[in-house]
Design a protein around this motif. Sequence first.
Motif, PDB file in Angstrom:
ATOM      1  N   LEU A  48     -28.998  26.763 -46.272  1.00 44.27           N
ATOM      2  CA  LEU A  48     -27.738  26.028 -46.410  1.00 44.27           C
ATOM      3  C   LEU A  48     -27.051  26.448 -47.704  1.00 44.27           C
ATOM      4  O   LEU A  48     -27.711  26.775 -48.691  1.00 44.27           O
ATOM      5  CB  LEU A  48     -28.000  24.517 -46.468  1.00 44.27           C
ATOM      6  N   SER A  49     -25.734  26.415 -47.709  1.00 45.92           N
ATOM      7  CA  SER A  49     -24.976  26.672 -48.939  1.00 45.92           C
ATOM      8  C   SER A  49     -25.324  25.617 -49.975  1.00 45.92           C
ATOM      9  O   SER A  49     -25.613  24.467 -49.626  1.00 45.92           O
ATOM     10  CB  SER A  49     -23.469  26.606 -48.663  1.00 45.92           C
ATOM     11  N   GLY A  50     -25.285  25.987 -51.235  1.00 43.97           N
ATOM     12  CA  GLY A  50     -25.554  25.036 -52.316  1.00 43.97           C
ATOM     13  C   GLY A  50     -24.416  24.040 -52.463  1.00 43.97           C
ATOM     14  O   GLY A  50     -23.241  24.390 -52.292  1.00 43.97           O
ATOM     15  N   ASN A  51     -24.744  22.808 -52.773  1.00 42.90           N
ATOM     16  CA  ASN A  51     -23.741  21.760 -52.939  1.00 42.90           C
ATOM     17  C   ASN A  51     -22.779  22.072 -54.081  1.00 42.90           C
ATOM     18  O   ASN A  51     -23.197  22.474 -55.162  1.00 42.90           O
ATOM     19  CB  ASN A  51     -24.425  20.417 -53.228  1.00 42.90           C
ATOM     20  N   THR A  52     -21.477  21.881 -53.827  1.00 43.45           N
ATOM     21  CA  THR A  52     -20.463  22.024 -54.875  1.00 43.45           C
ATOM     22  C   THR A  52     -19.658  20.738 -55.048  1.00 43.45           C
ATOM     23  O   THR A  52     -18.701  20.710 -55.812  1.00 43.45           O
ATOM     24  CB  THR A  52     -19.499  23.198 -54.583  1.00 43.45           C
ATOM     25  N   TYR A  58     -22.860   9.713 -60.129  1.00 49.64           N
ATOM     26  CA  TYR A  58     -23.934   9.899 -59.157  1.00 49.64           C
ATOM     27  C   TYR A  58     -24.495  11.309 -59.250  1.00 49.64           C
ATOM     28  O   TYR A  58     -23.817  12.236 -59.681  1.00 49.64           O
ATOM     29  CB  TYR A  58     -23.410   9.668 -57.730  1.00 49.64           C
ATOM     30  N   SER A  59     -25.730  11.472 -58.789  1.00 51.41           N
ATOM     31  CA  SER A  59     -26.363  12.786 -58.696  1.00 51.41           C
ATOM     32  C   SER A  59     -26.555  13.115 -57.220  1.00 51.41           C
ATOM     33  O   SER A  59     -26.868  12.228 -56.413  1.00 51.41           O
ATOM     34  CB  SER A  59     -27.744  12.778 -59.372  1.00 51.41           C
ATOM     35  N   PHE A  60     -26.392  14.391 -56.890  1.00 52.45           N
ATOM     36  CA  PHE A  60     -26.622  14.841 -55.521  1.00 52.45           C
ATOM     37  C   PHE A  60     -28.112  14.729 -55.220  1.00 52.45           C
ATOM     38  O   PHE A  60     -28.941  15.203 -55.985  1.00 52.45           O
ATOM     39  CB  PHE A  60     -26.149  16.289 -55.357  1.00 52.45           C
ATOM     40  N   ALA A  61     -28.466  14.093 -54.094  1.00 54.29           N
ATOM     41  CA  ALA A  61     -29.871  13.919 -53.718  1.00 54.29           C
ATOM     42  C   ALA A  61     -30.289  14.943 -52.670  1.00 54.29           C
ATOM     43  O   ALA A  61     -31.302  15.622 -52.834  1.00 54.29           O
ATOM     44  CB  ALA A  61     -30.107  12.499 -53.193  1.00 54.29           C
ATOM     45  N   ASN A  62     -29.532  15.061 -51.585  1.00 53.06           N
ATOM     46  CA  ASN A  62     -29.854  15.980 -50.502  1.00 53.06           C
ATOM     47  C   ASN A  62     -28.748  15.933 -49.453  1.00 53.06           C
ATOM     48  O   ASN A  62     -27.759  15.223 -49.611  1.00 53.06           O
ATOM     49  CB  ASN A  62     -31.209  15.625 -49.864  1.00 53.06           C
ATOM     50  N   TRP A  63     -28.929  16.696 -48.387  1.00 51.24           N
ATOM     51  CA  TRP A  63     -28.040  16.661 -47.220  1.00 51.24           C
ATOM     52  C   TRP A  63     -28.726  15.826 -46.146  1.00 51.24           C
ATOM     53  O   TRP A  63     -29.954  15.741 -46.110  1.00 51.24           O
ATOM     54  CB  TRP A  63     -27.799  18.066 -46.658  1.00 51.24           C
ATOM     55  N   ASN A  76     -31.143  20.685 -50.880  1.00 49.22           N
ATOM     56  CA  ASN A  76     -30.101  21.649 -51.224  1.00 49.22           C
ATOM     57  C   ASN A  76     -30.676  23.058 -51.073  1.00 49.22           C
ATOM     58  O   ASN A  76     -31.801  23.318 -51.482  1.00 49.22           O
ATOM     59  CB  ASN A  76     -29.631  21.408 -52.661  1.00 49.22           C
ATOM     60  N   LEU A  77     -29.941  23.952 -50.447  1.00 49.09           N
ATOM     61  CA  LEU A  77     -30.308  25.349 -50.209  1.00 49.09           C
ATOM     62  C   LEU A  77     -31.474  25.514 -49.227  1.00 49.09           C
ATOM     63  O   LEU A  77     -32.028  26.604 -49.108  1.00 49.09           O
ATOM     64  CB  LEU A  77     -30.642  26.068 -51.524  1.00 49.09           C
TER      65      LEU A  77
END
Length: 184
Positions: A48-52, A58-63, A76-77
């Motif tokens: 997967l593309s990295g989160n932008t 907040y912090s990015f946790a996952n998809w 992520n990724l």
Amino acid sequence: VTSITPVANTTLYANWQATSFPVYFDSNTATSGTMSAQTFTAGTAQGLSGNTFIKTGYSFANWNTAANGTGTPYSNLASITIYETTTVYAQWTANSFPVIFDSNTATSGSMSNQTYIAGTSQALSANTYSKSGFTFAGWATAANGSGTQYADQASYSFTLGTTLYAKWSAIPNKTVTFDANDGS
């Protein structure tokens, strides 16, 4: 369509060709950032593309395949194998951070920092500062009393660490009159 006449028992095998399809990235309430769809081939592992996306506080946790996080999670990724058009939603974890109380020239008192969790409403700690000749007039985000104003002990929701400065109002001068009391 091809027509054949077999002369003996014949086994025919299907010839499959993998299809391509998009994976869409949904920010799920992010405050900034964009991501384009990514093309995947059915049955082929791909990262997967990295989160932008960015969500303040907040912090990015996952998809996840569900906006509320109850679907399939992907880091992520992550390298994943999927077979159809899919939307993955950013999942966010609220950050904790301090609200710092600055006495702003108070003559006495002290206050500890208060911990907030992004997006959660919470009452401010009661003011314990005092300043001779002044009354406490609330909190402000600037030492000169400008900026965003906050009432003492009222509930607020913050998304970032914040310093609040005590606001002081001068007690008006009082006129003192001396009476001679029949004296000379």
